[in-house]
Design a protein around this motif. Structure first.
Motif, PDB file in Angstrom:
ATOM      1  N   ILE A  25      -5.326   8.413   3.410  1.00  0.00           N
ATOM      2  CA  ILE A  25      -5.847   7.459   2.111  1.00  0.00           C
ATOM      3  C   ILE A  25      -4.591   6.406   1.567  1.00  0.00           C
ATOM      4  CG2 ILE A  25      -6.553   7.649  -0.240  1.00  0.00           C
ATOM      5  CD1 ILE A  25      -8.696   8.378   1.824  1.00  0.00           C
ATOM      6  N   GLU A  26      -5.115   5.377   1.800  1.00  0.00           N
ATOM      7  CA  GLU A  26      -4.085   4.199   1.619  1.00  0.00           C
ATOM      8  C   GLU A  26      -4.414   3.567   0.046  1.00  0.00           C
ATOM      9  OE1 GLU A  26      -2.229   3.308   5.841  1.00  0.00           O
ATOM     10  OE2 GLU A  26      -3.937   1.936   5.031  1.00  0.00           O
ATOM     11  N   THR A  27      -3.564   3.580  -0.715  1.00  0.00           N
ATOM     12  CA  THR A  27      -3.892   2.830  -2.181  1.00  0.00           C
ATOM     13  C   THR A  27      -3.068   1.752  -2.459  1.00  0.00           C
ATOM     14  OG1 THR A  27      -4.431   5.164  -3.264  1.00  0.00           O
ATOM     15  CG2 THR A  27      -4.047   3.297  -4.753  1.00  0.00           C
ATOM     16  N   ARG A  28      -3.841   0.443  -2.829  1.00  0.00           N
ATOM     17  CA  ARG A  28      -3.031  -0.602  -3.248  1.00  0.00           C
ATOM     18  C   ARG A  28      -2.064  -0.411  -4.404  1.00  0.00           C
ATOM     19  NH1 ARG A  28      -4.353  -5.665  -1.232  1.00  0.00           N
ATOM     20  NH2 ARG A  28      -6.246  -5.323  -0.805  1.00  0.00           N
TER      21      ARG A  28
ATOM     22  N   SER B 154      -9.255  -1.681  -3.447  1.00  0.00           N
ATOM     23  CA  SER B 154      -7.857  -1.173  -3.615  1.00  0.00           C
ATOM     24  C   SER B 154      -7.507   0.261  -2.842  1.00  0.00           C
ATOM     25  CB  SER B 154      -7.879  -0.974  -5.005  1.00  0.00           C
ATOM     26  OG  SER B 154      -8.170  -1.826  -5.911  1.00  0.00           O
ATOM     27  N   ARG B 155      -8.558   0.633  -2.024  1.00  0.00           N
ATOM     28  CA  ARG B 155      -8.268   1.930  -1.428  1.00  0.00           C
ATOM     29  C   ARG B 155      -8.935   1.640   0.006  1.00  0.00           C
ATOM     30  NH1 ARG B 155      -8.230   6.974  -3.816  1.00  0.00           N
ATOM     31  NH2 ARG B 155      -7.356   5.862  -5.425  1.00  0.00           N
ATOM     32  N   ARG B 156      -8.100   2.232   1.119  1.00  0.00           N
ATOM     33  CA  ARG B 156      -8.482   2.304   2.456  1.00  0.00           C
ATOM     34  C   ARG B 156      -8.383   3.611   3.065  1.00  0.00           C
ATOM     35  NH1 ARG B 156      -5.614  -2.095   6.045  1.00  0.00           N
ATOM     36  NH2 ARG B 156      -3.975  -0.296   6.245  1.00  0.00           N
TER      37      ARG B 156
ATOM     38  N   TRP C 284       0.870  -0.998   0.133  1.00  0.00           N
ATOM     39  CA  TRP C 284       0.065  -0.052  -0.079  1.00  0.00           C
ATOM     40  C   TRP C 284       0.723   1.416  -0.019  1.00  0.00           C
ATOM     41  CZ3 TRP C 284      -5.465  -0.542   0.077  1.00  0.00           C
ATOM     42  CH2 TRP C 284      -5.922  -1.812   0.409  1.00  0.00           C
ATOM     43  N   ARG C 285       0.273   2.263  -0.713  1.00  0.00           N
ATOM     44  CA  ARG C 285       1.211   3.444  -0.472  1.00  0.00           C
ATOM     45  C   ARG C 285       0.199   4.620   0.351  1.00  0.00           C
ATOM     46  NH1 ARG C 285       4.120   5.752  -4.269  1.00  0.00           N
ATOM     47  NH2 ARG C 285       5.382   3.917  -3.672  1.00  0.00           N
ATOM     48  N   SER C 286       0.625   4.918   1.552  1.00  0.00           N
ATOM     49  CA  SER C 286      -0.300   5.770   2.242  1.00  0.00           C
ATOM     50  C   SER C 286       0.203   7.499   2.357  1.00  0.00           C
ATOM     51  CB  SER C 286      -0.075   5.213   3.840  1.00  0.00           C
ATOM     52  OG  SER C 286      -0.633   6.036   4.741  1.00  0.00           O
TER      53      SER C 286
ATOM     54  N   ASP D 209      -7.680  -3.560  -9.452  1.00  0.00           N
ATOM     55  CA  ASP D 209      -8.322  -2.529 -10.234  1.00  0.00           C
ATOM     56  C   ASP D 209      -9.019  -3.084 -11.295  1.00  0.00           C
ATOM     57  OD1 ASP D 209      -7.640  -0.522  -8.272  1.00  0.00           O
ATOM     58  OD2 ASP D 209      -5.824  -0.140  -9.065  1.00  0.00           O
TER      59      ASP D 209
END
Length: 208
Positions: A168-171, A147-149, A14-16, A177
């Motif tokens: 906001i965290e993106t896989r 894909s989004r947390r 994840w990219r946070s 996707d």
């Protein structure tokens, strides 16, 4: 879903993007972290070891997760960054698996072993409440899509200083996707994915 199903849905990279509000200084700090989540079976040696550390029977554990992260915050010194990892173990209540204890090898607010409580709320968000020696933390994790947390938290220090964060965290590096084989690599069912995608109202407590 229960907490272990939530961890299974969270498995991967994840990219946070995080904004932390330092309330006493009335200033906001931005940062970015890369996070990796790997689930652990209930009989994994690290799960058993952490249960024994907290003096809890390992047979009560539902499983756990190994979480590692690396990144920077705006106020970090030039030669310093955030890089660490921790093991978490889910110990559900016997009568209600949607709540229980969450054991951590290392806490978020204090780098020491800590046991908090968790519960899954009505929107299938994972809420964690942890009391440390010098502070307390209230955290909430929720899926917007597979894909989004969204991650929020409030940390209250006993001296009066508090901070609130929103992430906001993106896989990343995921096939979620494009809809192909969704969940095949993280051990979740199509029904669990549909539950995550179902429209719900989400709230923000301006947290970590």
């Amino acid at each position: 879903m229960d907490a272990m199903e939530f961890f299974q849905l969270s498995a991967g990279n994840w990219r946070s993007q995080r904004t932390t509000h330092h309330l006493a200084f009335r200033q906001a700090e931005k940062g970015e972290l890369d996070i990796n989540v790997a689930t652990l079976e209930a009989d994994h040696p690290q799960v058993i070891e952490l249960c024994e550390l907290h003096k809890i029977n390992p047979s009560l554990a539902a499983g756990g997760a190994l979480v590692s992260w690396q990144g920077t915050m705006a106020w970090d010194p030039t030669d310093e960054g955030h890089k660490d990892s921790t093991v978490m173990v889910v110990v559900p209540d016997r009568d209600s698996p949607r709540q229980g204890k969450l054991l951590r090898e290392k806490g978020y607010a204090e780098t020491m072993p800590v046991a908090g409580i968790y519960q899954m709320d009505a929107q299938d968000g994972l809420v964690l409440i942890t009391e440390y020696e010098t502070m307390s933390a209230h955290e909430r994790f929720s899926f917007i899509t597979p894909s989004r947390r969204m991650r929020t938290s409030i940390v209250k220090r006993f001296g009066g200083f508090s901070s609130a964060s929103f992430c906001i965290e993106t896989r990343i590096e995921s096939n979620l996707d494009n809809g192909a084989n969704t969940g095949a690599n993280i051990g979740v069912t199509s029904q669990q994915q549909q539950n995550v995608l179902a429209p719900e109202e989400y709230y923000s407590i301006l947290g970590w």
